[in-house]
Design a protein around this motif. Structure first.
Motif, PDB file in Angstrom:
ATOM      1  N   PRO A   1      28.857  -9.974 -12.660  1.00  0.00           N
ATOM      2  CA  PRO A   1      29.881  -9.805 -11.610  1.00  0.00           C
ATOM      3  C   PRO A   1      29.522  -8.729 -10.601  1.00  0.00           C
ATOM      4  O   PRO A   1      29.891  -8.828  -9.434  1.00  0.00           O
ATOM      5  CB  PRO A   1      31.139  -9.448 -12.406  1.00  0.00           C
ATOM      6  CG  PRO A   1      30.669  -8.954 -13.714  1.00  0.00           C
ATOM      7  CD  PRO A   1      29.400  -9.673 -14.001  1.00  0.00           C
ATOM      8  N   VAL A   2      28.800  -7.701 -11.025  1.00  0.00           N
ATOM      9  CA  VAL A   2      28.385  -6.649 -10.094  1.00  0.00           C
ATOM     10  C   VAL A   2      27.414  -7.203  -9.061  1.00  0.00           C
ATOM     11  O   VAL A   2      27.540  -6.940  -7.851  1.00  0.00           O
ATOM     12  CB  VAL A   2      27.750  -5.475 -10.872  1.00  0.00           C
ATOM     13  CG1 VAL A   2      27.244  -4.409  -9.923  1.00  0.00           C
ATOM     14  CG2 VAL A   2      28.754  -4.884 -11.849  1.00  0.00           C
ATOM     15  N   ILE A   3      26.454  -7.988  -9.515  1.00  0.00           N
ATOM     16  CA  ILE A   3      25.489  -8.593  -8.590  1.00  0.00           C
ATOM     17  C   ILE A   3      26.198  -9.538  -7.633  1.00  0.00           C
ATOM     18  O   ILE A   3      25.905  -9.573  -6.424  1.00  0.00           O
ATOM     19  CB  ILE A   3      24.396  -9.326  -9.385  1.00  0.00           C
ATOM     20  CG1 ILE A   3      23.574  -8.330 -10.218  1.00  0.00           C
ATOM     21  CG2 ILE A   3      23.490 -10.117  -8.460  1.00  0.00           C
ATOM     22  CD1 ILE A   3      22.568  -8.979 -11.145  1.00  0.00           C
ATOM     23  N   ALA A   4      27.172 -10.301  -8.149  1.00  0.00           N
ATOM     24  CA  ALA A   4      27.907 -11.221  -7.282  1.00  0.00           C
ATOM     25  C   ALA A   4      28.662 -10.466  -6.197  1.00  0.00           C
ATOM     26  O   ALA A   4      28.642 -10.855  -5.011  1.00  0.00           O
ATOM     27  CB  ALA A   4      28.868 -12.055  -8.125  1.00  0.00           C
ATOM     28  N   LEU A   5      29.314  -9.390  -6.544  1.00  0.00           N
ATOM     29  CA  LEU A   5      30.054  -8.616  -5.547  1.00  0.00           C
ATOM     30  C   LEU A   5      29.126  -7.909  -4.571  1.00  0.00           C
ATOM     31  O   LEU A   5      29.471  -7.732  -3.401  1.00  0.00           O
ATOM     32  CB  LEU A   5      30.958  -7.599  -6.254  1.00  0.00           C
ATOM     33  CG  LEU A   5      32.111  -8.205  -7.072  1.00  0.00           C
ATOM     34  CD1 LEU A   5      32.820  -7.122  -7.878  1.00  0.00           C
ATOM     35  CD2 LEU A   5      33.086  -8.915  -6.158  1.00  0.00           C
TER      36      LEU A   5
ATOM     37  N   THR B   1      38.523  -5.356 -15.313  1.00  0.00           N
ATOM     38  CA  THR B   1      37.342  -5.873 -16.012  1.00  0.00           C
ATOM     39  C   THR B   1      36.118  -5.014 -15.738  1.00  0.00           C
ATOM     40  O   THR B   1      35.379  -4.638 -16.655  1.00  0.00           O
ATOM     41  CB  THR B   1      37.081  -7.320 -15.582  1.00  0.00           C
ATOM     42  OG1 THR B   1      38.254  -8.099 -15.815  1.00  0.00           O
ATOM     43  CG2 THR B   1      35.927  -7.915 -16.368  1.00  0.00           C
ATOM     44  N   LEU B   2      35.891  -4.700 -14.473  1.00  0.00           N
ATOM     45  CA  LEU B   2      34.704  -3.910 -14.130  1.00  0.00           C
ATOM     46  C   LEU B   2      34.788  -2.496 -14.700  1.00  0.00           C
ATOM     47  O   LEU B   2      33.760  -1.894 -15.016  1.00  0.00           O
ATOM     48  CB  LEU B   2      34.538  -3.868 -12.611  1.00  0.00           C
ATOM     49  CG  LEU B   2      34.140  -5.199 -11.965  1.00  0.00           C
ATOM     50  CD1 LEU B   2      34.180  -5.096 -10.447  1.00  0.00           C
ATOM     51  CD2 LEU B   2      32.749  -5.618 -12.424  1.00  0.00           C
ATOM     52  N   THR B   3      35.983  -1.969 -14.833  1.00  0.00           N
ATOM     53  CA  THR B   3      36.123  -0.650 -15.452  1.00  0.00           C
ATOM     54  C   THR B   3      35.686  -0.690 -16.918  1.00  0.00           C
ATOM     55  O   THR B   3      35.007   0.222 -17.408  1.00  0.00           O
ATOM     56  CB  THR B   3      37.578  -0.166 -15.344  1.00  0.00           C
ATOM     57  OG1 THR B   3      37.965  -0.124 -13.966  1.00  0.00           O
ATOM     58  CG2 THR B   3      37.732   1.217 -15.949  1.00  0.00           C
ATOM     59  N   LEU B   4      36.076  -1.757 -17.610  1.00  0.00           N
ATOM     60  CA  LEU B   4      35.637  -1.904 -19.000  1.00  0.00           C
ATOM     61  C   LEU B   4      34.129  -2.083 -19.084  1.00  0.00           C
ATOM     62  O   LEU B   4      33.470  -1.502 -19.955  1.00  0.00           O
ATOM     63  CB  LEU B   4      36.344  -3.102 -19.633  1.00  0.00           C
ATOM     64  CG  LEU B   4      37.853  -2.976 -19.849  1.00  0.00           C
ATOM     65  CD1 LEU B   4      38.416  -4.274 -20.393  1.00  0.00           C
ATOM     66  CD2 LEU B   4      38.167  -1.831 -20.792  1.00  0.00           C
TER      67      LEU B   4
ATOM     68  N   HIS C   1      19.088   0.230 -10.348  1.00  0.00           N
ATOM     69  CA  HIS C   1      19.209   0.056  -8.901  1.00  0.00           C
ATOM     70  C   HIS C   1      20.489  -0.710  -8.563  1.00  0.00           C
ATOM     71  O   HIS C   1      21.184  -0.380  -7.590  1.00  0.00           O
ATOM     72  CB  HIS C   1      17.985  -0.675  -8.366  1.00  0.00           C
ATOM     73  CG  HIS C   1      16.719   0.119  -8.482  1.00  0.00           C
ATOM     74  ND1 HIS C   1      16.291   0.983  -7.510  1.00  0.00           N
ATOM     75  CD2 HIS C   1      15.807   0.204  -9.491  1.00  0.00           C
ATOM     76  CE1 HIS C   1      15.153   1.556  -7.890  1.00  0.00           C
ATOM     77  NE2 HIS C   1      14.844   1.085  -9.096  1.00  0.00           N
ATOM     78  N   ILE C   2      20.814  -1.717  -9.341  1.00  0.00           N
ATOM     79  CA  ILE C   2      22.032  -2.482  -9.094  1.00  0.00           C
ATOM     80  C   ILE C   2      23.259  -1.598  -9.285  1.00  0.00           C
ATOM     81  O   ILE C   2      24.201  -1.613  -8.473  1.00  0.00           O
ATOM     82  CB  ILE C   2      22.085  -3.702 -10.034  1.00  0.00           C
ATOM     83  CG1 ILE C   2      20.935  -4.663  -9.712  1.00  0.00           C
ATOM     84  CG2 ILE C   2      23.421  -4.419  -9.925  1.00  0.00           C
ATOM     85  CD1 ILE C   2      20.809  -5.808 -10.682  1.00  0.00           C
TER      86      ILE C   2
ATOM     87  N   PHE D   1      25.897  -0.560  -6.282  1.00  0.00           N
ATOM     88  CA  PHE D   1      27.311  -0.915  -6.367  1.00  0.00           C
ATOM     89  C   PHE D   1      28.187   0.333  -6.295  1.00  0.00           C
ATOM     90  O   PHE D   1      29.258   0.325  -5.666  1.00  0.00           O
ATOM     91  CB  PHE D   1      27.571  -1.672  -7.669  1.00  0.00           C
ATOM     92  CG  PHE D   1      28.959  -2.221  -7.794  1.00  0.00           C
ATOM     93  CD1 PHE D   1      29.377  -3.261  -6.987  1.00  0.00           C
ATOM     94  CD2 PHE D   1      29.847  -1.691  -8.717  1.00  0.00           C
ATOM     95  CE1 PHE D   1      30.668  -3.786  -7.098  1.00  0.00           C
ATOM     96  CE2 PHE D   1      31.131  -2.203  -8.831  1.00  0.00           C
ATOM     97  CZ  PHE D   1      31.535  -3.248  -8.017  1.00  0.00           C
ATOM     98  N   THR D   2      27.750   1.420  -6.910  1.00  0.00           N
ATOM     99  CA  THR D   2      28.500   2.676  -6.841  1.00  0.00           C
ATOM    100  C   THR D   2      28.588   3.176  -5.411  1.00  0.00           C
ATOM    101  O   THR D   2      29.653   3.626  -4.957  1.00  0.00           O
ATOM    102  CB  THR D   2      27.843   3.730  -7.752  1.00  0.00           C
ATOM    103  OG1 THR D   2      27.707   3.203  -9.073  1.00  0.00           O
ATOM    104  CG2 THR D   2      28.664   4.991  -7.802  1.00  0.00           C
TER     105      THR D   2
END
Length: 1334
Positions: free
Chosen positions: A562-566, A580-583, A619-620, A624-625
């Motif tokens: 999901p991180v790569i998708a966003l 979800t991303l927090t978990l 790197h991903i 994202f951060t």
């Protein structure tokens, strides 16, 4: 109560040893005991009942009637209150009245003169004779018969009353049962009263045989019910040990199927479980399991489908639940005692359980397509939803071994079914639409409600999923549990591996996320994501589990999908993205906190991004951060979840950038700048929010302000963690937030708060890292940390613990530094380890030297501490100390550690005349102070002062000077080392320099240097030189000394400085007029440094008589040259004002190498200044240099710290991990020692020969060899470091002790191996010294 018991009660008192007759008074008249009257019978019954109540506990514990009789027979021997019982007193009175006359007569007859010799003179002999005569008398026989008859009458009356009471109780119990027959189901079956709490009578074998016959299934129900009632009133131990137990057990199991009898059977089983050993209860448990299995097979209850539900109050379901509940209670309790029994008993219990849980799975798989049936595991899951029974079975090795063996060999279908249930739930979640009911949420919704009796099929499926997930989660913890995978399941082509199971758990988190307030405290909920996260957290905490289950490329891909998708601006298929991303960020942080997980993120290209390119997970995550920091995500509706999510991903990055290797990967992204910008923005916004006014409706603004402050602290905390590494400290200083970060750290440090949930140690290491640099220690000083440290030390050292009640005097300290002060001492050593810290805290700070000090006056700064504990040169200072000797010893020990750093010593000496103070104290510490011939008084303080004076006056490595010990010796001469009160020092403290047999005539390197005058520009000259240098160092190291070493350095520096590819800085353009050089003024520190160098050169016989003028001239030349290479700074740091803070030790070293030749030394230094190596081995040359960016030049942090020391820590973690861990545990850092050693060019730590080879190795082999050399030294010191860490002496050991036995030549092969592995990383970063923060 039986006649046998009656006989035992009566005979126990009189048919044993009757020696107690010797205590009877012989003067009473005789009276025979006739039949009892009605009043006497009532009295006797009362006394007998009282006796039975008193010894009830003893009888209750008796496993059989025979044992109870034995207890009564030996009651006088075992009960100390035996003679105080009223019943015994009553019997004694009757025995005395019946036999008193007989005893008196027999005693007179046997003690007559003629019988004295026949019997003997012993008192014991007389007693036995009287006893024998009395027992043979007719009176005794009559008394015994009367007593027996009276006792039988009394006991029979008691038995009749007892049976009447029991009948009344049974009648009342039947009425109560009848009234509750229609009440709601309650799960109190296994909580029935224990047999220990009930009154019961002993039961004979004949009665048990009769009960067994009455329990037969062919008998009428009323007969069986009455037999069950009688059985429940009997002691379970008697029933379970009788000969008829087998038939009784069979009949009880048959009675379980009868609705009217099952509760009574379960009541008996419950009492048996609570009071019987495992060898018996295992039979009951296996019988229960078989009966449950038979009931499911015969009844075949259907599983509710669609809108149907199951009511647990239905009689057939209620009976099954009661049996399974009793089994589950036993499952959870049996672990407490089954280790005391043979393993086969435990194995029977485990196997019967697995047989029950696996039976219906096999049936279901055989009849696919038929209607789904309810299974025992569904009801077990309802009763024990989180599989507590399985967790307890897996906890101990004794039972875990059997469980795993049975699962592997016979009952793997149990695990297959659990795995199938998890897969089924995950797949059903994928099919759910937004308006479809969620079984997980339905379960959560009803768990907090009142007790329920109706459950839908969806809820039963979810309960079974929870139970199955808990079982699988416990299995994954253990190696043999993981060996059960891969597992083949229905409807799946490939077997399910460990990785597949973890991915299933992650997908469950994606589909059913927990609300945003998830965390460790949320794991008790039954939400799907909380349960899955609990398993993932457990795997993260265990190294082997994490390596096999989490540290796999498919798992990382699933976590980051999901991180790569966003990141690609695509929509992630998440029901609640923020939650979800927090978990997911939480799991990523725990993975990154391990060495293997960190390497997986940093060095493995395992993530597919756009255009099928692969990149690193780190790197991903950082990209994202940065996206979250820079912009508000469109898929988040409110700012608070965005901040929580951003903070979670910053925390993941933090696990990487608080390590040297992680910071190396993340540094190009400028994460520190982004976090600092976000902090400044948040700080400015929080100031604009109006302050709430009392009485006004300001709830929204108050909450907003609170949220902003929490977010601001999160950003500050994230920035602070950059200070965990040397280079990170430079990056933090460049953000301009170091003061605020240190203040935040001090606020948490004073509260003793943990650094983070992933950090095992406190802020000790970070404080030490911050204190190594001038801006860091200045921030510590401004925050109040230094003052708090000094006050705490003074409180412990001088005041003691006032709030502790004194129950005995404090023991006199036996160690120079008491254990209560050791922590404060080490904290001071860590704080003042770097000379930059000492200069920042002490520079231009005079001592108070007051004429009077009050007892309540406490020091609050480092100068105050030196004034009160070290420079104790007046009676006022002595009288102001409660513990003068202990406190002054503490100060002298601290001074000794401080003076190990030569620059720190030079500052102390130039400002406070430390040596003069110590010498004056020694002069005053003599037997006759007024006379010139007085002898020194040898005490603890004079020995400490003598040690410090020798340490600061004599320069040399491990074989070049001798430091006197601090302890006295046994014998006539306790301290053979001479004390002194003036210069020069006694010769015994200086060792003769070791002879170096130099033979350079046949050496290849000498020939190479002599024949290469005309071929310096040829290609490959440096390669040949390096090769010959390595060969000479490994085969003939003595060649590389003296003149050969000086020629080598000179020619290599000239060659490199003339090479355009090697000339890193602009060539030196220096032409100074003689008059300006002569008029240049050296500081007191530089003058003292010159004197130190001259003493060292003189002891090595390297200098001539006019060396002082030559060295002074060289120092002035270098000072003028370097002043032209520095930027004009406006920094408030003391170290950034008035030139370099300290002495130029490399210049002094070159002067000694060149044997005092100023011209050669200056030429070499000017050429060296254009090389990259000079930025690291010559700290004075790069200090505030124009060759680095102005912010870095003004930072006060030298490259030898943020580059060399940074990579030393990085390589230590990989190459010498035990040493790295030892430093972490001690709160000290390798970078502190590297900065110390390298700043003073290893003076006082290595012998002169090794110092020269350190310089030549860095010049010839490259500047990165400075890093490799420090790693080699730590590797050499590893045994001592590990030992000193255990005794909490690591800091003091490394600072005060030299490095014995280390030679550059012996570790050169190791350094070459490090070059092959790390030069591609270390050297390019050293070359970025001109722009280190980009």
């Amino acid at each position: 109560m039986s006649n046998e018991w009656t006989s035992a009660l009566s005979l126990s008192l009189f048919e044993g040893d009757v020696s107690f007759l010797s205590c009877i008074y012989p003067s009473r008249p005789a009276a025979e005991m006739s039949q009892l009257s009605s009043e006497d019978e009532v009295e006797l019954q009362s006394l007998l009942k009282q006796l039975l109540r008193s010894i009830n506990d003893r009888i209750s514990r008796a496993p059989s009637t025979e044992c109870a009789e034995e207890i009564l027979l030996h009651l006088e021997e075992t009960d100390k209150n035996f003679h105080n019982y009223e019943f015994v007193k009553y019997l004694r009175q009757h025995v005395e009245s019946s036999l008193g006359k007989v005893v008196e007569d027999e005693t007179k007859n046997l003690t007559r003169g003629d019988g004295q010799h026949a019997i003997g003179s012993g008192h014991d002999t007389l007693i036995h004779a009287v006893t024998r005569k009395t027992r043979d008398s007719a009176e005794y026989q009559q008394m015994m018969q009367t007593l027996k008859n009276s006792m039988i009458t009394a006991v029979e009356s008691l038995i009749n009353k007892f049976e009447e009471d029991q009948m009344r109780k049974e009648e009342m119990h039947r009425e109560k049962q009848h009234s509750q027959s229609n009440s709601q189901y309650t799960d109190n079956c296994s909580d029935s009263d224990s047999s220990f709490n009930q009154s019961y009578a002993f039961i004979r074998q004949e009665q048990l045989q009769a009960l067994a016959e009455k329990l037969d299934s062919s008998r009428p129900k009323e007969v069986r019910w009455e037999a069950l009632q009688a059985l429940c009133c009997a002691p379970p131990s008697d029933v379970l040990s009788c000969e008829s137990w087998s038939s009784i057990r069979e009949n009880l199991c048959a009675a379980l199927t009868d609705p009217d009898l099952s509760d009574n059977v379960l009541q008996f089983f419950a009492k048996s479980f609570s009071s019987s050993p495992l060898n018996v209860t295992r039979e009951i448990y296996t019988s229960l399991a078989q009966s449950v299995e038979s009931s499911f097979l015969s009844q075949k209850p259907n599983f509710p489908t669609g809108s149907a539900s199951i009511d647990i109050n239905r009689p057939e379901i209620s009976r099954l639940l009661k049996r399974i509940r009793l089994m589950n209670d036993f499952q959870k309790e049996v672990t407490n005692f089954w280790i005391r029994h043979p393993e086969k008993y435990m194995e029977e219990v485990i196997e019967s359980t697995f047989s029950l849980l696996s039976f219906h799975h096999e049936q279901g798989s055989a009849s696919a397509g038929t209607e789904k049936a309810l299974e025992p595991v569904h009801l077990l899951a309802l009763l024990d939803v989180k599989a507590t029974w399985f967790k307890k079975w897996m906890h101990g090795y004794y039972s875990r071994t059997v469980v795993l063996r049975l699962l592997e060999r016979k009952y793997k279908s149990v695990i297959v079914a659990a795995l199938q249930q998890c897969i089924h739930y995950s797949e059903s979640c994928e099919r759910f639409t937004c308006d479809t009911a969620d079984p997980g949420s339905a379960e959560q919704q009803n768990t907090s409600s009142a007790q329920r009796s109706v459950y839908t099929g969806q809820e039963l499926e979810y309960v079974l999923f929870v139970h199955s997930l808990c079982v699988l989660g416990k299995l994954l913890i253990y190696t043999n549990g993981r060996k059960l995978f891969p597992i083949k399941v229905r409807k799946h082509k490939d077997a399910v591996s460990l990785t597949d199971l973890v991915i299933i758990l992650i997908n469950i988190v994606y589909q059913r996320p927990t609300p945003s307030h998830s965390g460790p405290s949320h794991t008790d909920s039954l939400s799907p994501s909380a349960l899955a996260m609990e398993v993932l957290w457990t795997l993260c905490e265990r190294t082997e589990c994490a390596a096999e289950c989490l540290h796999q490329t498919p798992v990382i891909e699933t976590l980051l999908a999901p991180v790569i998708a966003l990141l690609d601006r695509r929509q992630a298929k998440l029901k609640s993205p923020a939650a979800t991303l927090t978990l997911i960020a939480d799991v990523l942080a725990r993975i990154a906190n391990t060495d293997r997980g960190l390497a997986l993120f940093l060095y493995e290209k395992n993530q597919v991004v756009a255009h099928s390119e692969r990149t690193f997970a780190a790197h991903i995550i950082v990209q994202f951060t940065l996206r979250l920091l820079d912009e508000e995500p469109s898929w988040l509706s409110q700012p608070d979840p965005s901040r929580s999510l951003c903070g979670a991903f910053i925390f993941v990055c933090r696990q990487m950038y608080n390590t040297c290797e992680g910071l190396q990967v993340l540094r190009p992204y400028g994460l520190h700048k982004a976090i600092a910008a976000a902090w400044k923005k948040t700080s400015s916004l929080s100031e604009r929010i109006p302050t709430p006014v009392p009485g006004a409706a300001a709830g929204a603004s108050t909450q907003e302000l609170q949220n902003m402050l929490i977010w601001e602290e999160t950003l500050l905390d994230s920035l602070l963690n950059f200070a965990a590494t040397p280079k990170g400290l430079l990056l933090l200083q460049q953000t301009g937030a170091i003061a605020e970060c240190v203040s935040y750290m001090f606020s948490r440090f004073t509260k003793k708060l943990q650094v983070s949930r992933c950090e095992k140690f406190g802020y000790g290491v970070m404080v030490t890292q911050v204190a190594a640099a001038a801006p860091g220690v200045a921030a510590l000083h401004r925050s109040g940390f230094v003052r708090a440290l000094v006050v705490e030390l003074w409180s412990v050292l001088e005041c003691g613990s006032e709030d502790v009640r004194v129950v005995r005097p404090r023991p006199t300290p036996m160690d120079p530094i008491d254990r209560s002060c050791l922590k404060s001492f080490l904290s001071l050593v860590n704080l003042l380890s770097s000379s930059h810290s000492v200069w920042e805290l002490l520079g231009r700070q005079p001592l108070a030297n007051k004429s009077e000090y009050t007892l309540r006056e406490m020091p609050s700064s480092i100068p105050d501490l030196i004034d009160r504990l070290i420079a104790v040169n007046s009676d006022a200072k002595i009288n102001s100390l409660f513990h003068y000797e202990q406190s002054h010893t503490f100060g002298l020990r601290l001074l000794s550690v401080l003076c190990c750093n030569l620059d720190s010593f030079l500052l102390l000496e130039s400002q406070y005349n430390i040596c003069s103070l110590l010498l004056q104290s020694q002069r005053e510490n003599v037997t006759e102070p007024d006379a010139s011939g007085g002898e020194f008084i040898i005490d603890g303080l004079s020995v400490e002062r003598n040690h410090v004076l020798v340490r600061v006056s004599v320069v040399g490595g491990p074989s070049e000077r001798k430091l006197p010990p601090r302890a006295l010796q046994e014998g006539e001469d306790p301290y053979p080392w001479p004390m002194f009160s003036g210069c020069p020092l006694p010769q015994c403290y200086t060792s003769e320099p070791p002879e170096v047999h130099q033979d350079s005539r046949d050496s290849e390197i000498s020939a190479f240097l002599g024949s290469s005058e005309d071929s310096k520009d040829e290609d490959g000259w440096m390669e040949n030189c390096r090769r010959l240098y390595c060969e000479a160092m490994t085969s003939k190291p003595n060649v590389v000394t003296g003149k050969v070493l000086a020629d080598l350095l000179e020619k290599v520096v000239v060659h490199l400085s003339n090479s355009s590819s090697e000339c890193f800085f602009s060539p030196a353009q220096y032409k100074a007029e003689e008059q300006s050089v002569r008029s240049a003024v050296l500081s007191p520190v530089e003058q003292l440094g010159i004197n130190t160098c001259l003493r060292y050169g003189g002891s090595l016989s390297l200098l001539k008589e006019d060396a002082e003028d030559e060295l002074t001239l060289l120092m002035k030349h270098v000072k003028i040259f370097l002043s032209t290479q520095r930027v004009q700074t406006s920094s408030e740091l003391v170290t950034q004002q008035d030139g370099y803070p300290g002495h130029d030790w490399l210049t002094s070293t070159v002067f000694l190498i060149m044997a005092g030749d100023t011209d050669r030394s200056l030429a070499l230094l000017l050429k060296l200044s254009s090389l990259l190596t000079s930025a690291f081995i010559w700290p004075a040359r790069i200090h505030a240099s124009v060759h680095v960016p102005v912010p870095v030049a003004q930072s006060g942090i030298p490259p030898v710290y943020w580059c060399t020391a940074h990579y030393v820590e990085m390589l230590l973690r990989a190459e010498v991990p035990l040493v790295h861990s030892a430093f972490r545990m001690s709160g000290f850092t390798p970078s502190q020692m590297c900065l110390h050693w390298l700043t003073q060019c290893f003076w006082n730590y290595l012998d002169w020969t090794e110092i020269c080879r350190y310089v030549s190795t860095c010049v010839v082999m490259g500047p990165d060899y400075q890093v490799y050399l420090c790693v080699a030294i730590f590797k050499h010191l590893q045994p001592d470091i590990l030992q000193r860490t255990q005794s909490q002496e690591l800091q003091v050991f490394l600072k005060e002790e030299p490095i014995p036995g280390f030679t550059v030549s012996s570790y050169l092969p190791f350094m070459e191996e490090l070059e092959l592995s790390y030069r591609s990383v270390v050297l390019p970063d050293m070359e970025s010294v001109r722009n280190p923060v980009e």
